[in-house]
Design an enzyme around this catalytic site. Structure first.
Site, PDB file in Angstrom:
ATOM      1  CB  THR A 182      -1.007  -0.034   1.458  1.00  0.00           C
ATOM      2  OG1 THR A 182      -1.622  -1.165   1.202  1.00  0.00           O
ATOM      3  CG2 THR A 182      -1.799   1.364   1.510  1.00  0.00           C
ATOM      4  NE  ARG A 210      -8.699  -7.932   2.059  1.00  0.00           N
ATOM      5  CZ  ARG A 210      -7.710  -7.188   2.327  1.00  0.00           C
ATOM      6  NH1 ARG A 210      -7.329  -6.230   1.402  1.00  0.00           N
ATOM      7  NH2 ARG A 210      -6.914  -7.268   3.246  1.00  0.00           N
ATOM      8  N   GLY A 212      -9.964  -4.136   2.203  1.00  0.00           N
ATOM      9  CA  GLY A 212      -8.917  -4.109   3.420  1.00  0.00           C
ATOM     10  C   GLY A 212      -9.062  -2.887   4.099  1.00  0.00           C
ATOM     11  CG  ASP A 213      -5.462  -1.652   6.137  1.00  0.00           C
ATOM     12  OD1 ASP A 213      -5.150  -2.421   5.009  1.00  0.00           O
ATOM     13  OD2 ASP A 213      -4.498  -1.099   6.622  1.00  0.00           O
ATOM     14  CB  THR A 233       1.613  -0.917   4.525  1.00  0.00           C
ATOM     15  OG1 THR A 233       1.673  -1.734   3.353  1.00  0.00           O
ATOM     16  CG2 THR A 233       2.850  -0.905   5.107  1.00  0.00           C
ATOM     17  N   GLY A 234       0.092  -3.685   5.117  1.00  0.00           N
ATOM     18  CA  GLY A 234       0.341  -4.835   5.494  1.00  0.00           C
ATOM     19  C   GLY A 234      -1.266  -5.544   5.611  1.00  0.00           C
TER      20      GLY A 234
HETATM   21  N1  ASP Z   1      -3.182  -3.043   3.643  1.00  0.00           N
HETATM   22  C1  ASP Z   1      -3.614  -3.389   2.299  1.00  0.00           C
HETATM   23  C2  ASP Z   1      -4.735  -4.455   2.379  1.00  0.00           C
HETATM   24  O1  ASP Z   1      -4.824  -5.340   3.369  1.00  0.00           O
HETATM   25  C3  ASP Z   1      -2.417  -4.329   1.839  1.00  0.00           C
HETATM   26  C4  ASP Z   1      -1.211  -3.882   1.663  1.00  0.00           C
HETATM   27  O2  ASP Z   1      -0.757  -2.665   2.497  1.00  0.00           O
HETATM   28  O3  ASP Z   1      -0.260  -4.639   1.225  1.00  0.00           O
HETATM   29  O4  ASP Z   1      -5.690  -4.262   1.486  1.00  0.00           O
END
Ligand code: ASP
Length: 321
Positions: A182, A210, A212-213, A233-234
């Site tokens: 992200t 889906r 995400g955050d 991120t993550g």
């Molecule tokens: N946070 C993002 C998600 O879960 C993905 C990412 O940061 O890689 O959609």
């Protein structure tokens, strides 16, 4: 995970307070002038551009929008905008949000065919009474506001997707340091006003639909102009479950440095998320004084820090080293 190791590691996580402050970079002294922070190595380019936007008279909101736009526009970055990694059915679905110094926010989720979701999020913020639009509604809104429908799948992202699909036989991979990216950016202008943005194609091989955050205000991004700003991120599910970015800002409100705040929320996530060792979560944050911080579960998380005329990639500290 081995039970004994898990027990020992969780014991080491301790309670919510008392983790040592990590003294690196600009965390201790107030910083003069604009400060821009963004996630990952691509943040270097994003910061440079964002800084130019500020220098040429743009607002801090323009800076966080245009800065991440330039990465969304790059087909070679496989995690945002055009070229973003598809979901398990092969569709590129994008999530993004933006928040300004007046506590206004805009967000889009599950948006297809538009390469700059963060700009659509800004339109939602500025031109509607709402905060969040999703899916077809968000797409129609974007088209009505002049955004162009495009094919976001590139030859490379399609080839990568085919390869991964074959390798994984349809199983969802755990997100890890190789599988997320992200672009989140938080910035402060010379007057001390804060804004932030966050944009992503989300977890690789996610279930179609889906979210995400990254488009969730308080999870992927939070800005309070009186206090500070943070983004994540993550593995988005773990960030949502813990209202990650809002909690980082809340700890700053209660006197913690951005570094301490990021560290504590990562540790909180690790205490609460069953499989925390197999996921990555990273936060970047800054306070009103321009002090920066970052922390992640896994090593390998880096961020770009632009302050005092220097733009540097910084290695974040992590829980698992
Ligand atoms: N946070 C993002 C998600 O879960 C993905 C990412 O940061 O890689 O959609």
């Amino acid at each position: 995970m081995n039970t004994r190791r898990r027990f020992l590691t969780l014991s080491a996580l301790g309670s919510c307070t008392g983790f040592g402050t990590l003294k690196s970079l600009a965390q201790t002294k107030p910083v003069k002038g604009p400060v821009i922070l963004s996630t990952w190595r691509t943040g270097i380019r994003a910061n440079d551009y964002a800084f130019e936007v500020l220098q040429s008279g743009g607002s801090v909101l323009d800076c966080v929008e245009k800065g991440v736009n330039m990465i969304e526009n790059d087909p070679n970055v496989g995690t945002v905008g055009i070229g973003g990694f598809p979901d398990e059915e092969g569709h590129v679905t994008l999530d993004a949000c933006i928040m300004d110094s007046r506590q206004r926010c805009g967000s889009v989720a599950f948006l297809q065919h538009i390469k700059n979701p963060v700009s659509v999020a800004r339109k939602v913020m500025e031109d509607t009474k709402h905060v969040m639009l999703v899916g077809e509604g968000a797409l129609n809104f974007a088209l009505k506001h002049g955004f162009k429908k495009e094919i976001l799948l590139t030859e490379k992202s399609l080839a990568d997707w085919r390869k991964r699909k074959a390798e994984q036989d349809g199983k969802l991979p755990e997100i890890n340091v190789e599988n997320h990216d992200t672009i989140g950016m938080v910035a402060r202008d010379a007057e001390g006003n804060l804004s932030g943005s966050c944009t992503t194609s989300g977890a690789g091989m996610k279930i179609h639909g889906r979210v995400g955050d990254s488009p969730i205000i308080g999870a992927g991004l939070y800005v309070d102009n009186d206090i500070g700003a943070a983004c994540a991120t993550g593995w988005g599910e773990a960030v949502i479950e813990n209202a990650g970015s809002a909690m980082v800002v809340e700890l700053i409100r209660h006197g913690r440095s951005p570094q301490d705040a990021c560290q504590e929320i990562v540790k909180r996530i690790a205490r609460k998320f069953e499989d925390w060792e197999s996921i990555q979560v990273g936060f970047i944050a800054m306070d009103k004084a321009g002090r920066a911080g970052a922390y992640a579960i896994q090593k390998g998380f880096t961020y770009a820090h632009h302050a005092n005329g220097q733009n540097r990639e910084i290695k974040s500290d992590s829980l698992i080293s």
